[in-house]
Design an enzyme around this catalytic site. Structure first.
Site, PDB file in Angstrom:
ATOM      1  N   HIS A 113       0.856  -1.195   0.000  1.00 10.95           N
ATOM      2  CA  HIS A 113       0.000   0.000   0.000  1.00 10.95           C
ATOM      3  C   HIS A 113       0.885   1.234   0.000  1.00 10.95           C
ATOM      4  CE1 HIS A 113       0.675  -1.431   4.120  1.00 10.95           C
ATOM      5  NE2 HIS A 113       0.785  -0.156   4.455  1.00 10.95           N
TER       6      HIS A 113
HETATM    7  P1  AMP Z   1       1.806   0.801   7.387  1.00  8.23           P
HETATM    8  O1  AMP Z   1       1.446  -0.661   7.337  1.00  8.23           O
HETATM    9  O2  AMP Z   1       2.714   1.144   8.515  1.00  8.23           O
HETATM   10  O3  AMP Z   1       2.367   1.291   6.070  1.00  8.23           O
HETATM   11  O4  AMP Z   1       0.500   1.632   7.632  1.00  8.23           O
HETATM   12  C1  AMP Z   1      -0.779   1.083   7.452  1.00  8.23           C
HETATM   13  C2  AMP Z   1      -1.801   2.198   7.412  1.00  8.23           C
HETATM   14  O5  AMP Z   1      -3.080   1.592   7.318  1.00  8.23           O
HETATM   15  C3  AMP Z   1      -1.810   3.064   8.667  1.00  8.23           C
HETATM   16  O6  AMP Z   1      -1.656   4.425   8.276  1.00  8.23           O
HETATM   17  C4  AMP Z   1      -3.189   2.807   9.299  1.00  8.23           C
HETATM   18  O7  AMP Z   1      -3.735   3.982   9.846  1.00  8.23           O
HETATM   19  C5  AMP Z   1      -4.001   2.311   8.138  1.00  8.23           C
HETATM   20  N1  AMP Z   1      -5.048   1.339   8.491  1.00  8.23           N
HETATM   21  C6  AMP Z   1      -4.984   0.347   9.398  1.00  8.23           C
HETATM   22  N2  AMP Z   1      -6.108  -0.406   9.351  1.00  8.23           N
HETATM   23  C7  AMP Z   1      -6.902   0.137   8.392  1.00  8.23           C
HETATM   24  C8  AMP Z   1      -8.176  -0.185   7.864  1.00  8.23           C
HETATM   25  N3  AMP Z   1      -8.849  -1.237   8.320  1.00  8.23           N
HETATM   26  N4  AMP Z   1      -8.690   0.608   6.888  1.00  8.23           N
HETATM   27  C9  AMP Z   1      -8.008   1.666   6.414  1.00  8.23           C
HETATM   28  N5  AMP Z   1      -6.771   2.016   6.867  1.00  8.23           N
HETATM   29  C10 AMP Z   1      -6.234   1.264   7.835  1.00  8.23           C
END
Ligand code: AMP
Ligand code: ZN
Length: 195
Positions: A113
């Site tokens: 992502h």
């Molecule tokens: P990272 O894995 O560190 O690159 O970040 C993951 C991102 O996903 C973080 O900014 C979270 O705030 C976001 N996040 C976590 N769970 C969800 C979810 N269920 N839906 C949307 N965003 C999410």
């Protein structure tokens, strides 16, 4: 200021473990802000700035280290798509809002992502040093840098220990380099840089 309201909505559904939450969002069209044939943009559920989105490739890609040169067109598409989206939603030149597009070197969520995040860091969801350092140190890999490394070397190697060390580093304002005693002080200080 951004709030975590979106997050509480997403976390209410518990069919997959938390670290698969993005896969769930990908398969739920009500979460899609926009999409093209290669990727989907959603709102980050726990935004760390006033504007924080995630771009998810439609194809399932586990993480940064599984990328090869054949994925470069997709990575370029994700970046271009995010810029088009920002222009559409915020206006020409993103309405003057400063954004960065990139990846956390060691992500917590499964599936590739790309973060698209405004640089105000004005959010109650940004709660600790780890959050701050993950967006303001080299832990945040610019999308253009990721693309050029993969183009040059064929893949991306991540030294986990090095990057995780950056998250434990001091609380520093990345604009002027001044160390701050705690996050509220740092956020107040950071605002003084015209954000
Ligand atoms: P990272 O894995 O560190 O690159 O970040 C993951 C991102 O996903 C973080 O900014 C979270 O705030 C976001 N996040 C976590 N769970 C969800 C979810 N269920 N839906 C949307 N965003 C999410
Ligand atoms: Zn500063």
């Amino acid at each position: 200021m951004a709030t975590c309201a979106e997050g509480s909505k997403v976390s209410a559904k518990k069919s997959l473990p938390w670290f698969r939450g993005l896969s769930e969002a990908k398969s739920d069209p009500s979460k899609h802000l926009d999409s093209n044939d290669k990727c989907i943009i959603i709102r980050d559920g726990y935004p760390k700035s006033r504007h924080h989105y995630l771009v998810l490739p439609r194809r399932n890609i586990p993480n940064l280290t599984s990328l090869t040169t054949k994925d470069v067109p997709l990575l370029e598409n994700m970046l271009e798509f995010s810029k088009l989206y920002l222009n559409k939603v915020h206006g020409v030149n993103y309405g003057g809002i400063n954004f960065r597009c990139g990846y956390h070197a060691v992500p917590s969520m499964k599936e590739l992502h790309m973060h698209v995040i405004s640089q105000d860091f004005d959010s109650i969801c940004l709660k600790n040093k780890k959050h701050w350092n993950s967006f303001t140190t080299d832990f945040f890999l610019d999308a253009t840098k990721v693309i050029s490394i993969i183009n040059d070397r064929g893949c991306l190697e991540i030294n986990r220990e090095y990057y995780e060390g950056l998250l434990k580093g001091p609380l520093v304002c990345h604009v002027c380099g001044k160390e701050q005693v705690n996050l509220p002080t740092l956020k107040r200080h950071f605002k003084s840089h015209n954000n």
